[in-house]
Design a protein around this motif. Structure first.
Motif, PDB file in Angstrom:
ATOM      1  N   ARG A 214      33.891  17.754  20.065  1.00 59.82           N
ATOM      2  CA  ARG A 214      33.978  19.188  19.537  1.00 59.82           C
ATOM      3  C   ARG A 214      35.559  18.970  19.385  1.00 59.82           C
ATOM      4  O   ARG A 214      36.279  19.844  20.061  1.00 59.82           O
ATOM      5  CB  ARG A 214      34.309  20.058  21.182  1.00 59.82           C
ATOM      6  CG  ARG A 214      32.508  20.309  21.361  1.00 59.82           C
ATOM      7  CD  ARG A 214      31.834  20.559  20.703  1.00 59.82           C
ATOM      8  NE  ARG A 214      31.956  21.647  20.415  1.00 59.82           N
ATOM      9  CZ  ARG A 214      31.241  23.336  20.984  1.00 59.82           C
ATOM     10  NH1 ARG A 214      30.045  22.891  22.365  1.00 59.82           N
ATOM     11  NH2 ARG A 214      31.693  24.697  21.186  1.00 59.82           N
ATOM     12  N   LEU A 215      36.001  17.908  18.349  1.00 57.75           N
ATOM     13  CA  LEU A 215      37.552  17.651  18.218  1.00 57.75           C
ATOM     14  C   LEU A 215      38.491  16.940  19.745  1.00 57.75           C
ATOM     15  O   LEU A 215      39.299  16.452  19.032  1.00 57.75           O
ATOM     16  CB  LEU A 215      37.975  18.913  17.843  1.00 57.75           C
ATOM     17  CG  LEU A 215      37.456  19.408  16.653  1.00 57.75           C
ATOM     18  CD1 LEU A 215      38.237  20.198  15.119  1.00 57.75           C
ATOM     19  CD2 LEU A 215      36.963  18.500  15.262  1.00 57.75           C
ATOM     20  N   PHE A 216      37.754  16.950  20.753  1.00 54.58           N
ATOM     21  CA  PHE A 216      39.292  16.382  21.657  1.00 54.58           C
ATOM     22  C   PHE A 216      38.496  16.318  22.926  1.00 54.58           C
ATOM     23  O   PHE A 216      39.512  15.971  23.636  1.00 54.58           O
ATOM     24  CB  PHE A 216      39.907  17.736  21.792  1.00 54.58           C
ATOM     25  CG  PHE A 216      39.620  18.908  22.427  1.00 54.58           C
ATOM     26  CD1 PHE A 216      39.671  18.837  23.909  1.00 54.58           C
ATOM     27  CD2 PHE A 216      38.922  19.440  21.912  1.00 54.58           C
ATOM     28  CE1 PHE A 216      38.886  19.607  24.659  1.00 54.58           C
ATOM     29  CE2 PHE A 216      39.291  21.210  22.061  1.00 54.58           C
ATOM     30  CZ  PHE A 216      38.452  21.731  23.837  1.00 54.58           C
ATOM     31  N   ARG A 217      36.921  16.450  22.655  1.00 56.84           N
ATOM     32  CA  ARG A 217      36.876  16.325  24.324  1.00 56.84           C
ATOM     33  C   ARG A 217      35.792  14.454  24.270  1.00 56.84           C
ATOM     34  O   ARG A 217      34.820  14.372  23.607  1.00 56.84           O
ATOM     35  CB  ARG A 217      35.285  16.970  23.902  1.00 56.84           C
ATOM     36  CG  ARG A 217      35.994  18.397  25.194  1.00 56.84           C
ATOM     37  CD  ARG A 217      34.657  19.616  25.203  1.00 56.84           C
ATOM     38  NE  ARG A 217      35.762  20.236  25.901  1.00 56.84           N
ATOM     39  CZ  ARG A 217      34.317  21.164  26.421  1.00 56.84           C
ATOM     40  NH1 ARG A 217      32.929  21.163  26.143  1.00 56.84           N
ATOM     41  NH2 ARG A 217      35.501  22.634  27.224  1.00 56.84           N
ATOM     42  N   TYR A 240      47.094  11.639  16.245  1.00 57.63           N
ATOM     43  CA  TYR A 240      45.553  12.342  16.034  1.00 57.63           C
ATOM     44  C   TYR A 240      46.055  13.480  16.824  1.00 57.63           C
ATOM     45  O   TYR A 240      46.570  13.427  18.361  1.00 57.63           O
ATOM     46  CB  TYR A 240      43.882  12.177  16.624  1.00 57.63           C
ATOM     47  CG  TYR A 240      43.255  12.646  16.466  1.00 57.63           C
ATOM     48  CD1 TYR A 240      42.707  13.040  15.609  1.00 57.63           C
ATOM     49  CD2 TYR A 240      42.618  13.600  17.742  1.00 57.63           C
ATOM     50  CE1 TYR A 240      41.323  14.035  15.397  1.00 57.63           C
ATOM     51  CE2 TYR A 240      41.644  14.446  17.836  1.00 57.63           C
ATOM     52  CZ  TYR A 240      40.996  14.529  16.855  1.00 57.63           C
ATOM     53  OH  TYR A 240      39.865  15.553  17.030  1.00 57.63           O
ATOM     54  N   ASP A 241      45.523  14.893  16.370  1.00 61.32           N
ATOM     55  CA  ASP A 241      45.522  16.288  17.558  1.00 61.32           C
ATOM     56  C   ASP A 241      45.149  17.276  16.740  1.00 61.32           C
ATOM     57  O   ASP A 241      44.114  16.746  15.844  1.00 61.32           O
ATOM     58  CB  ASP A 241      46.686  16.850  17.895  1.00 61.32           C
ATOM     59  CG  ASP A 241      48.061  16.984  16.396  1.00 61.32           C
ATOM     60  OD1 ASP A 241      46.995  18.296  15.076  1.00 61.32           O
ATOM     61  OD2 ASP A 241      48.922  17.365  16.103  1.00 61.32           O
ATOM     62  N   LEU A 242      44.366  18.412  17.346  1.00 57.63           N
ATOM     63  CA  LEU A 242      43.208  18.789  17.067  1.00 57.63           C
ATOM     64  C   LEU A 242      43.559  19.840  15.895  1.00 57.63           C
ATOM     65  O   LEU A 242      42.489  20.445  15.275  1.00 57.63           O
ATOM     66  CB  LEU A 242      42.519  19.732  18.097  1.00 57.63           C
ATOM     67  CG  LEU A 242      43.521  21.102  18.420  1.00 57.63           C
ATOM     68  CD1 LEU A 242      43.695  22.157  18.630  1.00 57.63           C
ATOM     69  CD2 LEU A 242      43.297  21.096  20.187  1.00 57.63           C
ATOM     70  N   GLN A 270      41.694  26.535  21.641  1.00 56.06           N
ATOM     71  CA  GLN A 270      42.985  25.925  21.783  1.00 56.06           C
ATOM     72  C   GLN A 270      44.059  26.187  20.596  1.00 56.06           C
ATOM     73  O   GLN A 270      44.866  26.043  21.537  1.00 56.06           O
ATOM     74  CB  GLN A 270      42.553  24.079  22.109  1.00 56.06           C
ATOM     75  CG  GLN A 270      41.654  23.609  22.798  1.00 56.06           C
ATOM     76  CD  GLN A 270      42.509  23.741  24.524  1.00 56.06           C
ATOM     77  OE1 GLN A 270      43.685  23.789  24.766  1.00 56.06           O
ATOM     78  NE2 GLN A 270      42.112  24.434  25.344  1.00 56.06           N
ATOM     79  N   LEU A 271      43.623  26.107  19.878  1.00 52.74           N
ATOM     80  CA  LEU A 271      44.852  26.865  18.653  1.00 52.74           C
ATOM     81  C   LEU A 271      45.054  28.381  18.893  1.00 52.74           C
ATOM     82  O   LEU A 271      46.458  28.658  19.302  1.00 52.74           O
ATOM     83  CB  LEU A 271      44.441  26.432  16.941  1.00 52.74           C
ATOM     84  CG  LEU A 271      45.749  26.688  15.944  1.00 52.74           C
ATOM     85  CD1 LEU A 271      46.268  26.041  16.207  1.00 52.74           C
ATOM     86  CD2 LEU A 271      44.346  26.935  15.138  1.00 52.74           C
TER      87      LEU A 271
END
Length: 319
Positions: A214-217, A240-242, A270-271
């Protein structure tokens, strides 16, 4: 979208304005291309080009400045004034790759720049996948033949679908940062050359690596793999960041002509949670180290780059 935010972005710099015109206001192509041409002669683009050495490099080095004292890295942070970072920044600014200046730069870098790690010609690539991913993106954008680096990257993909710069040291697990660097390179290569079935398959596997998480988990626990992934910065360079990942998936979706993957939803949440009341997004953090110049008002202040990227991601997610 608040008109004042668009006006603010348009007034920032040509490197921002042309992308606002293309991605957020649907300006005619002739109009945004005219604005894009200003990148070479005005604002941040012109300023960065004015720092270029006579031999086409920046700061006399490929990855670090010539004569760099490595103790400085420990004391002040990684330097970002050498050639590879300047080329990536010019690509993100949108310097016209067909311009005489861009073509001269690509040619001279190929002739004169050598990687600090092993003395290889710049467009032959380095050894680290992160660096090579960005070199592929820059080379493909500026019309250089980087097929040899692409082939190496295809052979360095790990069993879980992504890439890791620590593979040479025995790592068997991909990393978020290396994977996004390689994916951006493969996407730019595919856009420039049409790619191949092997390139598309590698890109799909890298995308799946990020989407599964999920891009960050973490895949194992569902917890954030790194809290820093939720804090937005620009320029990302290798980090890296989402939002960087979301902007990649937007670009890939447009190239592939496919809708957003629903597994991006948590990153989108989150964004949205980071948006300020006035419709802009702040710079959450920034690393230390040498830079040619600043492009923001500091941590905690609204960031034009982050706001541009966030708005176009949300527009793509929910037209």
């Amino acid at each position: 979208m608040l008109p004042s935010v668009i006006d603010w972005l348009l007034d920032t710099d040509p490197a921002i304005a042309w992308q606002v015109m293309r991605d957020l206001t649907d300006a005619p192509e002739a109009a945004w291309r005219a604005e894009r041409r200003k990148v070479e002669t005005q604002g941040w683009g012109a300023r960065l080009l004015s720092c270029q050495d006579d031999d086409g490099q920046w700061a006399g080095g490929a990855f670090v400045p010539a004569g760099f004292d490595w103790a400085e890295w420990q004391e002040r942070g990684q330097p970002f004034t050498a050639t590879c970072f300047a080329l990536t920044q010019l690509r993100e600014f949108g310097l016209d790759p067909r311009s005489d200046r861009a073509q001269w730069t690509a040619l001279m870098v190929g002739r004169n720049a050598r990687w600090d790690e092993g003395g290889q010609p710049f467009w032959d690539g380095e050894t680290e996948e992160c660096i090579n991913g960005r070199t592929v993106a820059d080379g493909a954008y500026f019309g250089v033949d980087v097929a040899g680096i692409v082939e190496r990257l295809l052979g360095q993909r790990l069993d879980d679908g992504g890439w890791n710069c620590e593979r040479a040291n025995g790592s068997q697990r991909s990393s978020f940062a290396t994977t996004i660097n390689v994916l951006e390179g493969l996407l730019e290569y595919e856009r420039a050359t049409g790619g191949s079935d092997d390139v598309r398959a590698a890109r799909r596997s890298g995308e799946e690596y990020l989407l599964e998480r999920r891009l960050f988990r973490r895949l194992s626990t569902g917890e954030p793999a790194d809290e820093q992934f939720l804090r937005l910065t620009y320029p990302n360079r290798w980090r890296y960041d989402l939002l960087r990942a979301l902007d990649y998936f937007r670009a890939a979706g447009l190239l592939d002509d496919c809708p957003p993957d629903p597994r991006l939803d948590l990153a989108i949440e989150q964004l949205r949670a980071r948006q300020l009341d006035d419709g802009r997004w702040p710079l959450d953090w920034k690393p230390g180290g040498r830079v040619w110049f600043e492009m923001d008002d500091g941590v905690g202040r609204p960031s034009a780059w982050i706001t541009l990227r966030a708005l176009r991601v949300l527009r793509w997610w929910q037209p």
